[in-house]
Write a protein that holds these residues in place. Structure first.
Motif, PDB file in Angstrom:
ATOM      1  N   VAL A 275     -32.927 -36.724  14.255  1.00 20.73           N
ATOM      2  CA  VAL A 275     -32.782 -35.398  13.509  1.00 20.73           C
ATOM      3  C   VAL A 275     -31.877 -35.721  12.247  1.00 20.73           C
ATOM      4  CG1 VAL A 275     -31.636 -33.268  13.471  1.00 20.73           C
ATOM      5  CG2 VAL A 275     -32.898 -33.945  15.567  1.00 20.73           C
TER       6      VAL A 275
ATOM      7  N   GLU B  58     -29.803 -34.764   8.858  1.00 15.79           N
ATOM      8  CA  GLU B  58     -29.455 -33.762   8.528  1.00 15.79           C
ATOM      9  C   GLU B  58     -29.475 -33.431   7.078  1.00 15.79           C
ATOM     10  OE1 GLU B  58     -27.666 -31.522  10.392  1.00 15.79           O
ATOM     11  OE2 GLU B  58     -28.228 -32.794  12.084  1.00 15.79           O
ATOM     12  N   SER B  59     -29.964 -32.397   6.409  1.00 16.09           N
ATOM     13  CA  SER B  59     -30.493 -32.039   5.176  1.00 16.09           C
ATOM     14  C   SER B  59     -29.434 -32.408   3.941  1.00 16.09           C
ATOM     15  CB  SER B  59     -31.006 -30.588   5.067  1.00 16.09           C
ATOM     16  OG  SER B  59     -29.941 -29.730   5.364  1.00 16.09           O
TER      17      SER B  59
ATOM     18  N   SER C  26     -25.529 -36.289  13.199  1.00 22.56           N
ATOM     19  CA  SER C  26     -24.473 -35.327  13.587  1.00 22.56           C
ATOM     20  C   SER C  26     -24.055 -35.711  15.008  1.00 22.56           C
ATOM     21  CB  SER C  26     -24.812 -33.900  13.607  1.00 22.56           C
ATOM     22  OG  SER C  26     -25.944 -33.853  14.597  1.00 22.56           O
TER      23      SER C  26
ATOM     24  N   ASP D  71     -22.786 -37.567   7.478  1.00 24.49           N
ATOM     25  CA  ASP D  71     -23.400 -36.314   7.066  1.00 24.49           C
ATOM     26  C   ASP D  71     -25.110 -36.440   7.260  1.00 24.49           C
ATOM     27  OD1 ASP D  71     -24.123 -38.047   5.009  1.00 24.49           O
ATOM     28  OD2 ASP D  71     -23.330 -36.918   3.307  1.00 24.49           O
ATOM     29  N   LEU D  72     -25.465 -37.514   7.922  1.00 24.43           N
ATOM     30  CA  LEU D  72     -26.854 -37.717   8.215  1.00 24.43           C
ATOM     31  C   LEU D  72     -27.299 -37.530   9.605  1.00 24.43           C
ATOM     32  CD1 LEU D  72     -29.526 -38.218   6.580  1.00 24.43           C
ATOM     33  CD2 LEU D  72     -29.233 -40.569   7.659  1.00 24.43           C
TER      34      LEU D  72
ATOM     35  N   THR E 283     -26.404 -34.423  17.566  1.00 28.03           N
ATOM     36  CA  THR E 283     -27.502 -35.201  17.843  1.00 28.03           C
ATOM     37  C   THR E 283     -27.380 -36.340  18.720  1.00 28.03           C
ATOM     38  OG1 THR E 283     -28.582 -34.189  15.676  1.00 28.03           O
ATOM     39  CG2 THR E 283     -29.609 -36.389  16.529  1.00 28.03           C
TER      40      THR E 283
END
Length: 292
Positions: free
Chosen positions: A137, A139-140, A245, A242-243, A248
């Protein structure tokens, strides 16, 4: 005297690819293949590669790659070829030329995605994997930050000025970074060319990010992650990332029984593979070989 030799390989489409080959010339230990982030190069792995290749207890070969359009690899005339699938094929070409049939893969960010893809495309190559601040996953918010600077950085006059540019962009994620560390990162971002500092990658890389719709759900990467289940995995996360989490990372642990997780405090995306992390990776590799 350099601790590595330059290895140049032709991709399937003829593009010239580059890798650093840290080869102590002693067979036996599993080789390690290092795959960098989107706009990073083989230089990011120098500390790790040197430590592993001259390890007095068990030295091993380490291959660190520059993807097409980065570092000393040739730029592609078509930016659409800066694609994980094509880069995966490039990695396979380099490994074939280098004579590597099985290895432990260390992938930072994009390099981790390529490693996950490798588990489906050529699982026999994998002995284990180290995923540095990347998972199934993305992160946007992290992707938006990366999209905001890749290919768009100003041209600094000195490496000290370059370091300040990176500190301004990424400083909140790395509050304990020293001037030396920022300058080290800068030397992997820019290179000197005819007395000027230019980006160490094709600025057209930004086009691959601009084509992403970050307001819509991102592709499901759990299936390629599941392909790593047969192999030991060391997952590293920056505490300020920040990519990738924390949630995750926890889910990755729950789904993969042979996954060990490390969180590096006060570092964002992606932690530098130096200092204590080098020893963590070295111990992980020793444990992998002991359990084989």
């Amino acid at each position: 005297m350099s601790s590595y030799r330059d290895l140049f390989v032709s991709a399937a489409d003829g593009l010239r690819l580059y890798a650093r080959d840290y080869d102590p010339g002693r067979p036996g230990a599993l080789p390690v293949v290092c795959l960098p982030g989107l706009a990073r190069t083989s230089e990011d792995f120098h500390d790790l590669a040197e430590a592993l290749s001259v390890d007095p207890d068990r030295s091993r070969r380490v291959l660190s790659l520059d993807y097409r359009g980065r570092g000393r690899s040739e730029w592609d005339r078509d930016w659409r070829n800066y694609d994980v699938r094509i880069e995966l094929n490039d990695v396979l070409q380099v490994l074939t030329a280098a004579g590597i049939e099985k290895a432990i893969f260390v992938g930072t960010s994009r390099g981790g995605l390529i490693t996950m893809a490798l588990s489906a495309a050529r699982p026999t190559l994998l002995a284990a994997a180290v995923l540095n601040d990347v998972g199934p996953v993305l992160e946007s918010v992290g992707l938006k930050r990366i999209r905001g600077y890749v290919g768009k950085l100003p041209s600094p006059r000195t490496m000290q000025e370059a370091a300040q540019i990176l500190r301004h962009i990424s400083g909140p994620g790395f509050p304990r970074y020293t001037d030396y560390q920022w300058e080290k990162m800068a030397r992997g971002t820019w290179k000197e060319d005819e007395g000027q500092l230019i980006l160490n990658y094709d600025p057209n890389l930004m086009k691959t990010l601009e084509s992403l719709d970050l307001e819509s759900p991102l592709p499901d990467l759990w299936p390629p992650f599941e392909g790593l289940k047969p192999f030991p995995v060391l997952a590293i996360r920056g505490g300020n990332s920040d990519l990738l989490s924390a949630d995750t990372l926890q889910s990755m642990q729950e789904r993969h029984p042979r996954l060990k997780a490390i969180t590096v405090p006060d570092e964002g995306h992606a932690p530098s593979l130096e200092g204590d992390l080098v020893q963590d990776i070295r111990q992980f590799i020793i444990d992998v070989e002991a359990s084989a």
